[in-house]
Scaffold this motif. Sequence first.
Motif, PDB file in Angstrom:
ATOM      1  N   GLN A  45     -24.740  63.907 -48.415  1.00  0.00           N
ATOM      2  CA  GLN A  45     -25.863  63.567 -49.275  1.00  0.00           C
ATOM      3  C   GLN A  45     -27.079  64.475 -49.104  1.00  0.00           C
ATOM      4  OE1 GLN A  45     -26.630  59.434 -48.408  1.00  0.00           O
ATOM      5  NE2 GLN A  45     -24.833  58.712 -49.553  1.00  0.00           N
ATOM      6  N   SER A  46     -27.293  65.040 -47.914  1.00  0.00           N
ATOM      7  CA  SER A  46     -28.498  65.811 -47.642  1.00  0.00           C
ATOM      8  C   SER A  46     -28.267  67.312 -47.832  1.00  0.00           C
ATOM      9  CB  SER A  46     -28.973  65.540 -46.214  1.00  0.00           C
ATOM     10  OG  SER A  46     -30.122  66.322 -45.910  1.00  0.00           O
ATOM     11  N   THR A  53     -36.052  65.330 -42.659  1.00  0.00           N
ATOM     12  CA  THR A  53     -36.987  64.288 -43.085  1.00  0.00           C
ATOM     13  C   THR A  53     -36.258  62.956 -43.177  1.00  0.00           C
ATOM     14  OG1 THR A  53     -36.574  64.724 -45.434  1.00  0.00           O
ATOM     15  CG2 THR A  53     -38.367  65.936 -44.397  1.00  0.00           C
ATOM     16  N   TYR A  54     -36.991  61.899 -42.936  1.00  0.00           N
ATOM     17  CA  TYR A  54     -36.428  60.547 -42.925  1.00  0.00           C
ATOM     18  C   TYR A  54     -37.578  59.564 -42.869  1.00  0.00           C
ATOM     19  CZ  TYR A  54     -36.883  62.548 -38.260  1.00  0.00           C
ATOM     20  OH  TYR A  54     -37.330  63.266 -37.185  1.00  0.00           O
ATOM     21  N   GLN A  94     -45.024  62.784 -56.509  1.00  0.00           N
ATOM     22  CA  GLN A  94     -44.545  63.436 -57.724  1.00  0.00           C
ATOM     23  C   GLN A  94     -44.682  64.955 -57.618  1.00  0.00           C
ATOM     24  OE1 GLN A  94     -46.608  62.270 -61.308  1.00  0.00           O
ATOM     25  NE2 GLN A  94     -45.019  63.079 -62.651  1.00  0.00           N
ATOM     26  N   HIS A  95     -45.811  65.407 -57.068  1.00  0.00           N
ATOM     27  CA  HIS A  95     -45.999  66.847 -56.874  1.00  0.00           C
ATOM     28  C   HIS A  95     -44.914  67.435 -55.989  1.00  0.00           C
ATOM     29  CE1 HIS A  95     -47.250  70.589 -55.112  1.00  0.00           C
ATOM     30  NE2 HIS A  95     -47.445  70.006 -53.946  1.00  0.00           N
ATOM     31  N   LYS A 111     -34.352  65.904 -52.393  1.00  0.00           N
ATOM     32  CA  LYS A 111     -35.217  65.463 -53.489  1.00  0.00           C
ATOM     33  C   LYS A 111     -36.064  64.262 -53.082  1.00  0.00           C
ATOM     34  CE  LYS A 111     -31.978  67.031 -57.052  1.00  0.00           C
ATOM     35  NZ  LYS A 111     -31.128  66.629 -58.201  1.00  0.00           N
ATOM     36  N   GLN A 112     -35.522  63.420 -52.217  1.00  0.00           N
ATOM     37  CA  GLN A 112     -36.256  62.228 -51.787  1.00  0.00           C
ATOM     38  C   GLN A 112     -37.353  62.622 -50.813  1.00  0.00           C
ATOM     39  OE1 GLN A 112     -33.767  59.202 -50.117  1.00  0.00           O
ATOM     40  NE2 GLN A 112     -35.447  57.758 -49.790  1.00  0.00           N
ATOM     41  N   ILE A 113     -38.554  62.106 -51.022  1.00  0.00           N
ATOM     42  CA  ILE A 113     -39.700  62.450 -50.187  1.00  0.00           C
ATOM     43  C   ILE A 113     -39.839  61.432 -49.064  1.00  0.00           C
ATOM     44  CG2 ILE A 113     -42.164  62.913 -50.147  1.00  0.00           C
ATOM     45  CD1 ILE A 113     -40.415  64.838 -51.848  1.00  0.00           C
TER      46      ILE A 113
END
Length: 277
Positions: A45-46, A53-54, A94-95, A111-113
């Motif tokens: 997935q990553s 990041t997590y 969003q940025h 993509k996930q922040i």
Amino acid sequence: MDRIKLRRAIARTRLAPVAAFPKRLRAVARYDAKVLSTSARWLVQSREHHNYTYDLTPLSRNHLAWLVSVVCDIPVKQVRAYLDEIEADDNLRQHLQQAIAGAERRGLADKQIRYARRIGWYAIVRASRPKHIVETGVDKGLGSVVLAAALLRNAAEGHPGRVTSLDINPEAGYLAKVAPWSEVVDLVIGDSLASIAALDRPVDLFLHDSDHSTVHERREFTAVEPKLAPGAILLTDNVTVTNVLAEHAERTGRKFLAYRETPVNHWYPGDGIGVAW
């Protein structure tokens, strides 16, 4: 003799390790199976290959809030409000999503922040209101943007500041090159030690996150020491690996605390935050 009495009797003999082995094996197998499952899911997935990041577990997040509360001498409820503040910042999120999607290096970014321990950096900046932050090690610029977001909030409340972000890689910091965050970020490309030596204004908050070798980390803290403003805060992202900042704090008469984060559903055990003040 019933089973309980039998187990207790065996526990007092040389057979105790043999008898306990199946139970120990099951415990290890359950743990390893969970790690392998998490690792396999991450591999599929990553996209990340470093600087993972997590999210933090609720317990880890609460411990981080208390660390900031102690260091900055503010109520823990206020710290939690700062942590909620960045996580609820939809414009920032969003940025970051748009910048990652349009970047040439998007194949190496998720993509996930997820901010992880960086929400602690944010809270420290919001609480201490530094005029000048120096950050060494930028990579994509996620940390720089987090620091900039805190500075922009401070400026709106009448406490402006800037962050000088140092990195040797000319491609570093692409997430921090969009307004309004870029308006408070000075990205300097070059050797961190030379860049620190060239600083022309006092440093209120210093963050080591570059070359994580013990030698280089020590050199950075030594180099920045004469540049620090009274009451400056020192942070290291390398606290789970070295004792450099703790030793520097003892040598310079500061207090020191360390925090180790616990990620949610990630194979990586997490990094941490070392603080000297």
